[in-house]
Scaffold this motif. Sequence first.
Motif, PDB file in Angstrom:
ATOM      1  N   PHE A  62       0.695  -1.127  -0.107  1.00 23.08           N
ATOM      2  CA  PHE A  62       0.188  -0.043  -0.084  1.00 23.08           C
ATOM      3  C   PHE A  62       0.760   1.219  -0.020  1.00 23.08           C
ATOM      4  O   PHE A  62       1.971   1.228   0.386  1.00 23.08           O
ATOM      5  N   VAL A  63       0.281   2.239  -0.617  1.00 26.78           N
ATOM      6  CA  VAL A  63       0.917   3.685  -0.512  1.00 26.78           C
ATOM      7  C   VAL A  63       0.576   4.316   0.773  1.00 26.78           C
ATOM      8  O   VAL A  63      -0.848   4.424   0.839  1.00 26.78           O
ATOM      9  N   GLY A  64       1.511   5.142   1.207  1.00 27.16           N
ATOM     10  CA  GLY A  64       0.967   6.168   2.439  1.00 27.16           C
ATOM     11  C   GLY A  64       1.475   7.467   1.704  1.00 27.16           C
ATOM     12  O   GLY A  64       2.633   7.612   1.514  1.00 27.16           O
ATOM     13  N   ARG A  65       0.406   8.423   2.213  1.00 30.27           N
ATOM     14  CA  ARG A  65       0.771  10.009   1.907  1.00 30.27           C
ATOM     15  C   ARG A  65       1.026  10.503   3.249  1.00 30.27           C
ATOM     16  O   ARG A  65       0.199  10.443   4.229  1.00 30.27           O
ATOM     17  N   ASN A  66       2.132  10.867   3.677  1.00 28.37           N
ATOM     18  CA  ASN A  66       2.319  11.571   4.819  1.00 28.37           C
ATOM     19  C   ASN A  66       2.640  13.137   4.998  1.00 28.37           C
ATOM     20  O   ASN A  66       3.187  13.780   3.992  1.00 28.37           O
ATOM     21  N   GLU A  75       5.810  10.393   0.313  1.00 26.99           N
ATOM     22  CA  GLU A  75       4.830   9.217   0.203  1.00 26.99           C
ATOM     23  C   GLU A  75       5.854   8.143   0.305  1.00 26.99           C
ATOM     24  O   GLU A  75       6.918   8.265  -0.085  1.00 26.99           O
ATOM     25  N   THR A  76       5.273   7.106   0.779  1.00 23.69           N
ATOM     26  CA  THR A  76       5.839   5.800   0.988  1.00 23.69           C
ATOM     27  C   THR A  76       5.235   4.636   0.589  1.00 23.69           C
ATOM     28  O   THR A  76       4.171   4.622   0.143  1.00 23.69           O
ATOM     29  N   VAL A  77       5.902   3.578   0.261  1.00 21.99           N
ATOM     30  CA  VAL A  77       5.371   2.207  -0.138  1.00 21.99           C
ATOM     31  C   VAL A  77       5.441   1.081   0.951  1.00 21.99           C
ATOM     32  O   VAL A  77       6.985   0.970   1.222  1.00 21.99           O
ATOM     33  N   SER A  78       4.625   0.639   1.444  1.00 19.68           N
ATOM     34  CA  SER A  78       4.630  -0.371   2.543  1.00 19.68           C
ATOM     35  C   SER A  78       4.313  -1.840   1.963  1.00 19.68           C
ATOM     36  O   SER A  78       3.562  -1.887   1.056  1.00 19.68           O
ATOM     37  N   THR A  79       4.700  -2.685   2.596  1.00 16.59           N
ATOM     38  CA  THR A  79       4.560  -4.101   2.288  1.00 16.59           C
ATOM     39  C   THR A  79       4.153  -5.036   3.540  1.00 16.59           C
ATOM     40  O   THR A  79       5.023  -4.737   4.599  1.00 16.59           O
ATOM     41  N   VAL A  80       3.105  -5.628   3.626  1.00 14.21           N
ATOM     42  CA  VAL A  80       2.698  -6.148   4.678  1.00 14.21           C
ATOM     43  C   VAL A  80       3.787  -7.568   5.021  1.00 14.21           C
ATOM     44  O   VAL A  80       3.804  -8.240   3.932  1.00 14.21           O
ATOM     45  N   VAL A  81       4.353  -7.479   5.958  1.00 13.50           N
ATOM     46  CA  VAL A  81       5.521  -8.686   6.277  1.00 13.50           C
ATOM     47  C   VAL A  81       4.853  -9.602   7.425  1.00 13.50           C
ATOM     48  O   VAL A  81       5.523 -10.738   7.375  1.00 13.50           O
ATOM     49  N   GLU A  82       3.789  -9.362   8.022  1.00  9.51           N
ATOM     50  CA  GLU A  82       3.250 -10.386   8.790  1.00  9.51           C
ATOM     51  C   GLU A  82       1.658 -10.110   8.869  1.00  9.51           C
ATOM     52  O   GLU A  82       1.289  -8.885   9.100  1.00  9.51           O
ATOM     53  N   TYR A  83       1.008 -11.294   8.755  1.00  2.46           N
ATOM     54  CA  TYR A  83      -0.518 -11.031   8.828  1.00  2.46           C
ATOM     55  C   TYR A  83      -0.786 -12.455   9.457  1.00  2.46           C
ATOM     56  O   TYR A  83      -0.938 -13.427   8.793  1.00  2.46           O
ATOM     57  N   ALA A  90       1.601  -6.472  10.578  1.00  2.00           N
ATOM     58  CA  ALA A  90       3.015  -5.691  10.598  1.00  2.00           C
ATOM     59  C   ALA A  90       3.257  -5.089   9.025  1.00  2.00           C
ATOM     60  O   ALA A  90       3.087  -6.129   8.187  1.00  2.00           O
ATOM     61  N   TRP A  91       3.915  -4.150   8.946  1.00  3.14           N
ATOM     62  CA  TRP A  91       4.493  -3.590   7.530  1.00  3.14           C
ATOM     63  C   TRP A  91       5.504  -2.905   7.624  1.00  3.14           C
ATOM     64  O   TRP A  91       5.962  -2.327   8.388  1.00  3.14           O
ATOM     65  N   ALA A  92       6.527  -3.349   6.574  1.00  5.73           N
ATOM     66  CA  ALA A  92       7.643  -2.563   6.425  1.00  5.73           C
ATOM     67  C   ALA A  92       7.672  -1.465   5.330  1.00  5.73           C
ATOM     68  O   ALA A  92       6.986  -1.719   4.265  1.00  5.73           O
ATOM     69  N   ILE A  93       8.252  -0.273   5.528  1.00  4.51           N
ATOM     70  CA  ILE A  93       8.151   0.466   4.815  1.00  4.51           C
ATOM     71  C   ILE A  93       9.581   0.717   3.793  1.00  4.51           C
ATOM     72  O   ILE A  93      10.620   0.419   4.348  1.00  4.51           O
ATOM     73  N   GLY A  94       9.409   0.774   2.427  1.00  5.11           N
ATOM     74  CA  GLY A  94      10.339   0.512   1.630  1.00  5.11           C
ATOM     75  C   GLY A  94      10.660  -0.826   1.176  1.00  5.11           C
ATOM     76  O   GLY A  94       9.651  -1.465   1.188  1.00  5.11           O
ATOM     77  N   ASP A  95      11.755  -1.266   1.259  1.00 11.84           N
ATOM     78  CA  ASP A  95      12.103  -2.628   0.833  1.00 11.84           C
ATOM     79  C   ASP A  95      12.025  -3.477   2.014  1.00 11.84           C
ATOM     80  O   ASP A  95      12.599  -3.384   3.107  1.00 11.84           O
ATOM     81  N   PRO A  96      10.980  -4.477   1.906  1.00 10.61           N
ATOM     82  CA  PRO A  96      10.715  -5.367   2.956  1.00 10.61           C
ATOM     83  C   PRO A  96      11.970  -6.103   3.586  1.00 10.61           C
ATOM     84  O   PRO A  96      11.972  -6.280   4.840  1.00 10.61           O
ATOM     85  N   ALA A  97      13.040  -6.157   2.733  1.00  6.90           N
ATOM     86  CA  ALA A  97      14.213  -7.073   3.101  1.00  6.90           C
ATOM     87  C   ALA A  97      15.178  -5.959   3.951  1.00  6.90           C
ATOM     88  O   ALA A  97      16.140  -6.527   4.707  1.00  6.90           O
ATOM     89  N   HIS A  98      15.161  -4.757   3.595  1.00 11.11           N
ATOM     90  CA  HIS A  98      15.740  -3.528   4.322  1.00 11.11           C
ATOM     91  C   HIS A  98      15.004  -2.334   4.358  1.00 11.11           C
ATOM     92  O   HIS A  98      15.226  -1.373   3.814  1.00 11.11           O
ATOM     93  N   PRO A  99      14.078  -2.430   5.442  1.00  8.01           N
ATOM     94  CA  PRO A  99      13.333  -1.244   5.505  1.00  8.01           C
ATOM     95  C   PRO A  99      13.712   0.008   5.978  1.00  8.01           C
ATOM     96  O   PRO A  99      14.691  -0.061   6.864  1.00  8.01           O
ATOM     97  N   SER A 100      13.100   0.976   5.777  1.00  6.13           N
ATOM     98  CA  SER A 100      13.209   2.274   6.572  1.00  6.13           C
ATOM     99  C   SER A 100      12.809   2.389   7.902  1.00  6.13           C
ATOM    100  O   SER A 100      13.193   3.160   8.776  1.00  6.13           O
ATOM    101  N   MET A 122      12.898   2.046  13.632  1.00  2.31           N
ATOM    102  CA  MET A 122      13.263   2.911  13.022  1.00  2.31           C
ATOM    103  C   MET A 122      14.568   2.384  12.306  1.00  2.31           C
ATOM    104  O   MET A 122      15.285   1.540  12.733  1.00  2.31           O
ATOM    105  N   GLY A 123      14.453   2.246  10.728  1.00  2.00           N
ATOM    106  CA  GLY A 123      15.640   1.592  10.091  1.00  2.00           C
ATOM    107  C   GLY A 123      15.498   0.248  10.059  1.00  2.00           C
ATOM    108  O   GLY A 123      14.737  -0.443  10.109  1.00  2.00           O
ATOM    109  N   PRO A 124      16.546  -0.575   9.431  1.00  2.00           N
ATOM    110  CA  PRO A 124      17.949  -0.006   9.388  1.00  2.00           C
ATOM    111  C   PRO A 124      17.929   0.824   7.844  1.00  2.00           C
ATOM    112  O   PRO A 124      19.143   1.632   7.892  1.00  2.00           O
ATOM    113  N   ALA A 125      17.269   0.797   7.017  1.00  2.00           N
ATOM    114  CA  ALA A 125      17.561   1.588   5.709  1.00  2.00           C
ATOM    115  C   ALA A 125      17.450   2.938   5.807  1.00  2.00           C
ATOM    116  O   ALA A 125      16.634   3.455   6.826  1.00  2.00           O
TER     117      ALA A 125
END
Length: 170
Positions: A62-66, A75-83, A90-100, A122-125
């Motif tokens: 999903f996209v988020g506008r902040n 604007e960010t793109v988040s990926t659901v990483v736990e459901y 849970a969702w990761a912002i940016g790359d789910p393997a290396h989120p911001s 917060m982080g690691p990206a």
Amino acid sequence: MEWTGQVYADVPVVAEEVYIEAGADAVWELISDIHLMPKLSAEVRDVAWLDEATGPGVGHRFVGRNAHPSLGEWETVSTVVEYDERRRFAWAIGDPAHPSSVWRFALEPTGSGTTLRQEAQMGPAPSGLSLAIEAMPDKEQKIVFVRLREFESGIRTNLAAIKRLAEQEK
């Protein structure tokens, strides 16, 4: 939150929890609805599912506008990483393997209600905060601390609103 002296590379986490006198089903319906967040958050303005997704599931994006007075609009793109229905979302912002950042809700049945925990990592990206740190590296610990305090305040506001909504619907 007490001063920790953490830096961004520490991948700091802040978390809060609240007891809600409502069942996990009612709480889950609220926290798994991404469209509720713009109504609760001081920063999130709008969200929308991407890639034809219509609801949460691992891998859904999903996209988020902040907006933030000091950080501007982004604007960010988040990926659901736990459901795990009625347990974790849970969702990761940016790359789910290396989120911001990673945002997470966890539910636990407690007595006749539910304990709800929200946390933000917060982080690691790099994130928008990284620009402020690069501009003032000697103030990194203070910048991270202030942002974590903002996360903590936002989480408390979210949890109080979710508690109020869930207990009203009970």
